[in-house]
Design an enzyme around this catalytic site. Structure first.
Site, PDB file in Angstrom:
ATOM      1  N   CYS A 211       1.399  -0.728   0.183  1.00 31.85           N
ATOM      2  CA  CYS A 211      -0.793   0.141  -0.365  1.00 31.85           C
ATOM      3  C   CYS A 211       1.310   1.150   0.280  1.00 31.85           C
ATOM      4  O   CYS A 211       1.712   0.976  -0.955  1.00 31.85           O
ATOM      5  CB  CYS A 211      -1.234  -0.381   1.361  1.00 31.85           C
ATOM      6  SG  CYS A 211       0.278  -0.359   2.678  1.00 31.85           S
ATOM      7  N   LYS A 377     -42.758 -27.091   3.843  1.00 27.23           N
ATOM      8  CA  LYS A 377     -42.410 -26.340   3.056  1.00 27.23           C
ATOM      9  C   LYS A 377     -42.022 -25.231   3.331  1.00 27.23           C
ATOM     10  O   LYS A 377     -42.897 -24.019   3.530  1.00 27.23           O
ATOM     11  CB  LYS A 377     -43.595 -26.579   1.837  1.00 27.23           C
ATOM     12  CG  LYS A 377     -42.587 -26.040   0.580  1.00 27.23           C
ATOM     13  CD  LYS A 377     -43.331 -26.687  -0.306  1.00 27.23           C
ATOM     14  CE  LYS A 377     -43.069 -25.179  -1.910  1.00 27.23           C
ATOM     15  NZ  LYS A 377     -42.457 -24.073  -1.453  1.00 27.23           N
TER      16      LYS A 377
END
Ligand SMILES: Nc1nc2c(ncn2[C@@H]2O[C@H](COP(=O)(O)OP(=O)(O)OP(=O)(O)O)[C@@H](O)[C@H]2O)c(=O)[nH]1
Length: 679
Positions: A211, A377
């Site tokens: 960096c 479900k």
């Protein structure tokens, strides 16, 4: 690619005679066309020379005193302009150049090209050339450079690519914000892929990461890499980096973000975060004594750290997890197909998950012929989940992958799962006193530790799911909470969702499930699933996997469009192409403006009285409508109209059949025996 060559032309490589003639404007160079900086400089010099010659000619022609004075003024030495002078970043001069390699990754400060020479004394220079030489002296060859700075002013990427070194830019702001999760995913994937390839090489090359100073952003990325490859806790990864690149990360918010990302709580934050190093001079510190932003950071507002738990409202439509690089998604798709033992088709872009068909009077007979279990479900969002050592990936119905940070320990509690594939539904539970809670209800396991389990009967896969995935997590959580295990810093509660196994029951319990269990659920359920107990995992449409929906919930997903004169166009899919459903119409409630949902997938139920489709919801999780065959099955189910009453009558008959009664008896006996065994 175009870049702004905001360079000081007084400095080398421009020869002496050009030294006192700065240009007025930064020069825009088409980098791809020109190839390199030097050719741009040469062009400029040529132009200047022509201008000088032209002026001389004019002087000779004119001979006037005034004109020669003008020329003298034009070419007289001029004071240096500050804007042209490139200063080294604050603290850079005294910041050590690089650290020791960590898994063949070298942390470094940014190398500065010659355009910075005026601000960097010869003994302190660190250009890409010098960097390479220093690494060579230490016996290390750089194969990949990952640049995390948020600017292009320090050097040209061609300095690497010209010599055959791969260069990757992952621009990170720095400042108060840590690199975002998507950038971290990119970094880790780049590093993993590169180092993986090097394993086959006789002289494996290194990755250089920089960096501006090679501590905070660089450390942040390398620590993520360590955590996703082999290090088991943040404190250890932070330490490794700090030892190789002293003093390590010195920004407190970076350290906090790492702990929070990996769901750990530091024992002592003071120990985790070292003081700001000497070379970050006092004027680099803010009034609180904290390090100021690096000077390539932009001036945007600091971004708040994301914290899901702070978001009060959670919905099924929320996009979960972080974006994954395109190449990684492609690789993961191929892996899924392999784990599911599916042939690799070109594109392999279709979601391979098993899909049930609607119950109708014909396939209802299957319940008599095979041994079935039932479950509710759950009505949430379908995801398959691929558990890898470097992260857990949610796979949606579009076969897209997003990374979530989860922990899945092995049964032995020694390591973590890798290449394990499970299936399930993400739901939102309304929990009394604690509000909304996201849960993943796992209902199948298709691969474990890179080994496909699709051919095993469901009963074994379902048991494996409990034994290998759910129970180890539960045990470890309990151990962490009680302090019995060495990583009590990990907080399962900080994960984005919890994980449970879905229950399946004998058909004889269906009445209870419908009448008592579903009404007491804390999340939505829209019917029942009938799962063949002996079935293998069947990818895509599984004719033996049955879904029964409450009649009013039987639905079709249409693609909805509007013409310029506001006529509705309703589409399905047929062999992967749009199919217009002539005469189909969707009725929307008053609060939905149809034009706002044009182009979207609309889930509809059939309104018998009005003889039209009624919009139930907009499907953000889907980008394609149902296939015409699915539509036909749903229509069949609607016309057959298997009501709750009919279903229960049928099941009542089935449970009396000898085949079902025998197996049920054996099953119950086995369960009782298991209960008697010590755990
Ligand atoms: N196999 C299985 N699926 C379940 C279970 N619980 C909920 N589901 C969900 O049920 C879905 C299938 O039912 P559908 O009504 O067809 O699902 P959908 O989400 O409306 O999808 P479309 O058919 O594309 O409209 C699966 O994709 C799962 O998301 C379960 O226990 N087993």
């Amino acid at each position: 690619m175009t870049f702004s060559m905001d360079m000081d032309l007084n400095a080398s490589p421009v020869p002496d005679d050009d030294e006192q003639q700065p240009y007025d404007e930064p020069v825009e160079v088409d980098y791809a066309q020109e190839g390199h900086v030097e050719s741009a400089v040469a062009t400029l010099r040529r132009e200047r020379e022509e201008r000088r010659k032209k002026l001389k000619r004019e002087q000779q022609d004119d001979g006037s005193r005034l004109h020669s004075q003008q020329i003298r003024n034009d070419y007289a030495p001029q004071p240096k302009r500050h804007s042209r002078f490139k200063e080294a970043p604050q603290g850079w001069l005294d910041c050590p150049a690089f650290g020791e390699p960590i898994d063949k990754i070298i942390p470094s400060k940014v190398p500065l090209d010659e355009t910075f020479n005026e601000s960097v004394p010869p003994g302190k220079r660190y250009s890409s050339k010098q960097l390479v030489n220093k690494q060579r002296k230490a016996g290390r060859e750089i194969g990949l450079v990952i640049d995390l700075t948020n600017t292009t002013r320090y050097y040209s990427p061609a300095e690497w690519t010209r010599q055959g070194t791969k260069y990757a830019k992952i621009a990170c702001k720095g400042r108060d914000a840590v690199p975002d999760n998507e950038s971290v995913n990119k970094f880790v994937y780049e590093a993993m892929m590169f180092l993986d390839r090097q394993k086959q090489s006789k002289n494996p090359k290194y990755i250089l990461v920089h960096c501006t100073h090679g501590h905070n952003r660089t450390g942040f990325m390398i620590i993520h890499y360590l955590m996703r490859t082999h290090v088991s806790c943040v404190a250890e990864a932070i330490n490794i980096f700090a030892q190789r690149r002293p003093p390590g990360i010195y920004k407190r918010d970076y350290i906090e973000a790492l702990y929070s990302f990996y769901h750990e709580v530091p024992e002592n934050m003071m120990l985790a975060c070292p003081p700001t190093p000497e070379w970050k001079r006092p004027d680099d510190l803010d009034l609180n004594g904290e390090a100021k932003q690096d000077d390539d950071d932009d001036n945007g507002d600091p971004e708040p750290l994301r914290n899901e738990s702070e978001d009060k409202i959670i919905t099924n439509d929320d996009v979960l997890g972080d974006e994954v690089p395109y190449d990684q998604q492609e690789a993961l798709r191929v892996l899924c197909y392999r784990l599911l033992e599916m042939p690799l088709v070109r594109g392999h872009s279709q979601f391979p998950g098993s899909h049930p068909v609607s119950l109708n009077s014909e396939n209802l007979q299957l319940l008599r012929q095979r041994y079935y279990f039932a479950t509710w479900k759950a009505d949430g969002t379908r995801y398959m989940m691929l558990i890898m050592r470097d992260g857990c990936f949610l796979i949606d119905r579009n076969f897209c992958f997003r990374r979530v940070q989860m922990r899945f320990p092995h049964k032995s509690l020694e390591g973590l799962h890798d290449m394990t594939l499970i299936d399930g539904e993400m739901i939102i539970d309304t929990v009394p006193d604690s509000g909304l809670k996201r849960r993943y209800l796992a209902y199948d396991l298709m691969a474990l530790g890179a080994v496909s389990k699709t051919k095993l009967p469901f009963s074994e896969r379902w048991k494996m799911l409990e034994d290998e995935i759910i129970r180890p997590r539960y045990h470890e959580k309990k151990q962490f909470e009680s302090g019995a295990k060495s990583n009590p810093l990990y907080k399962y509660d900080m994960e984005l969702f919890s994980v449970r196994r879905k229950d399946f029951w004998l058909l004889s319990t269906v009445k209870k499930v419908l009448k008592e269990f579903i009404p007491s659920l804390c999340h939505d359920a829209d019917g029942l699933i009938f799962q063949g107990w002996d079935d293998p995992y069947v990818t895509r449409t599984h004719e033996g996997l049955l879904k029964w929906k409450y009649p009013e919930m039987n639905s079709v997903d249409f693609l909805f469009e509007l013409t310029n004169d506001n006529r509705q166009l309703v589409f399905l899919y047929e062999r992967g192409k749009k199919k217009l459903m002539d005469g189909a119409r969707i009725a929307f409630t008053d609060d939905v403006d149809p034009s706002s949902v044009a182009g979207r997938i609309v889930e509809c139920s059939w309104n018998k009285e009005e003889q039209c489709w009624a919009c139930m919801r907009i499907r953000s999780d889907k980008s394609t409508p149902n296939d015409i065959n699915t539509y036909r099955k749903v229509m069949r189910s609607i016309t057959d109209n298997i009501t709750e009453e009919k279903l229960l009558e049928e099941i009542d008959e089935i449970r009396r059949l000898p085949m079902y009664a025998d197996r049920m008896h054996a099953h119950t006996k086995m369960a009782q025996q298991r209960r008697r065994l010590p755990p």
